[in-house]
Design a protein around this motif. Structure first.
Motif, PDB file in Angstrom:
ATOM      1  N   UNK A 207       0.846  -1.208   0.000  1.00  0.00           N
ATOM      2  CA  UNK A 207       0.000   0.000   0.000  1.00  0.00           C
ATOM      3  C   UNK A 207       0.876   1.251   0.000  1.00  0.00           C
ATOM      4  N   UNK A 208       1.942   1.228   0.780  1.00  0.00           N
ATOM      5  CA  UNK A 208       2.856   2.376   0.807  1.00  0.00           C
ATOM      6  C   UNK A 208       3.508   2.570  -0.560  1.00  0.00           C
ATOM      7  N   UNK A 209       3.980   1.459  -1.158  1.00  0.00           N
ATOM      8  CA  UNK A 209       4.615   1.575  -2.486  1.00  0.00           C
ATOM      9  C   UNK A 209       3.650   2.197  -3.485  1.00  0.00           C
ATOM     10  N   UNK A 210       2.401   1.718  -3.477  1.00  0.00           N
ATOM     11  CA  UNK A 210       1.433   2.218  -4.464  1.00  0.00           C
ATOM     12  C   UNK A 210       1.180   3.704  -4.269  1.00  0.00           C
ATOM     13  N   UNK A 211       1.023   4.114  -3.018  1.00  0.00           N
ATOM     14  CA  UNK A 211       0.732   5.531  -2.759  1.00  0.00           C
ATOM     15  C   UNK A 211       1.928   6.397  -3.132  1.00  0.00           C
ATOM     16  N   UNK A 212       3.128   5.860  -2.965  1.00  0.00           N
ATOM     17  CA  UNK A 212       4.344   6.625  -3.291  1.00  0.00           C
ATOM     18  C   UNK A 212       4.732   6.476  -4.766  1.00  0.00           C
TER      19      UNK A 212
END
Ligand code: GLU
Length: 289
Positions: A207-212
């Motif tokens: 989720x963090x990778x996608x948002x970043x």
């Protein structure tokens, strides 16, 4: 795409056989695909870091014949995590564990999983305390991923199963999930091989990778080594360290043989790490395709 794998130990103590098996599998995974291998020392949580532990890990890996092409130390990369943090919607929070437990108890919903889900108490009422932790307002999404080792899919609905989690602690330490998401992308890691205890951390890292706007690697969560009681090997449970075994005169080749045997591979009583590459290669066809 060329493969890059990594082994990412926290230097909180000496390596035991369980750590060594995960390190071996991560190395085999990179090298069996002709890939590069990264050693990343995850030393952000300074209260848990033991002096000399990183050096001992390097020595243990070298003794086992597990080499690496690049090394990174997370405590030297704090600017990267700080920069990523500014791109994410966060809010300060001073809730203690106890307050969180009480808030969950007061709302009729019992926690579903083994972890308490933060009920979002600080979302609306931000404390203006410089010592506050920063929590990520997680997107209302379900994140799924397929684990390459077990060939199973794990899905987590972020708000209800994970909750707004801490990205920077009150003492300024960046959270493991943030650092790992940033580092795996920045180090161009394509394949993450790590212990099964981190399986349920993976959706929040994705989720963090996608948002970043960062790419998501492939994940392979390998089983943790257990003792004769079926309990996970741990220093606290008295698992001997590699350093102690080495000092006791046990050859590295015998350790490698035992690790391979514990995976169900049939090997001679003493081997070198590279002798295991053909075995891992044949397994890879099952794991990856
Ligand atoms: N540093 C973590 C540990 O030692 C592993 C992190 C990871 O492989 O993503 O448990």
């Amino acid at each position: 795409m060329p493969v890059t794998g990594r082994y990412a130990p926290s230097p909180t103590g000496a390596m035991h056989l369980g750590n060594a098996r995960t390190a071996l599998l991560a190395w085999l995974h990179s090298r069996a695909q002709g890939g590069q291998h990264v050693l990343r020392i995850e030393d952000l949580d300074t209260a848990r870091v033991r002096p000399g532990a990183a050096d001992l890990i390097r020595r243990d890996l070298t003794w086992l014949g597990l080499d690496w092409d690049f090394e990174y130390i997370q405590s030297e990369r704090r600017d990267l995590y700080a920069a990523a943090l500014t791109l994410l919607p966060t809010y300060p929070c001073t809730c203690t564990r106890r307050q969180i437990a009480e808030a969950i108890h007061a709302s009729a919903g019992a926690p579903h999983g083994p972890e308490a889900v933060y009920p979002g108490t600080c979302r609306a009422h931000h404390p203006s305390n410089p010592q506050a932790a920063l929590r990520w307002r997680v997107p209302d999404e379900t994140v799924c991923f397929n684990d390459g080792w077990t060939q199973t899919t794990l899905c987590q609905h972020l708000p209800s199963e994970v909750g707004d989690f801490v990205l920077r602690r009150g003492d300024g330490v960046h959270a493991y999930h943030l650092a790992v998401a940033v580092d795996d992308a920045e180090m161009r890691v394509t394949d993450v091989v790590r212990g099964a205890d981190l399986l349920s951390s993976t959706p929040r890292q994705i989720a963090l990778q996608r948002t970043l706007g960062l790419p998501t690697p492939r994940y392979f969560h390998v089983p943790l080594m257990t003792d004769f009681r079926g309990e996970r090997l741990a220093k606290r449970g008295g698992a001997p360290s590699l350093a102690a075994l080495r000092a006791g005169g046990v050859p590295a080749g015998r350790i490698l043989s035992e690790l391979a045997t514990s995976l169900g591979w049939s090997v001679p009583a003493e081997i070198r790490a590279q002798d295991l590459l053909p075995i891992y290669e044949s397994l890879l066809h099952k794991v990856i395709e």
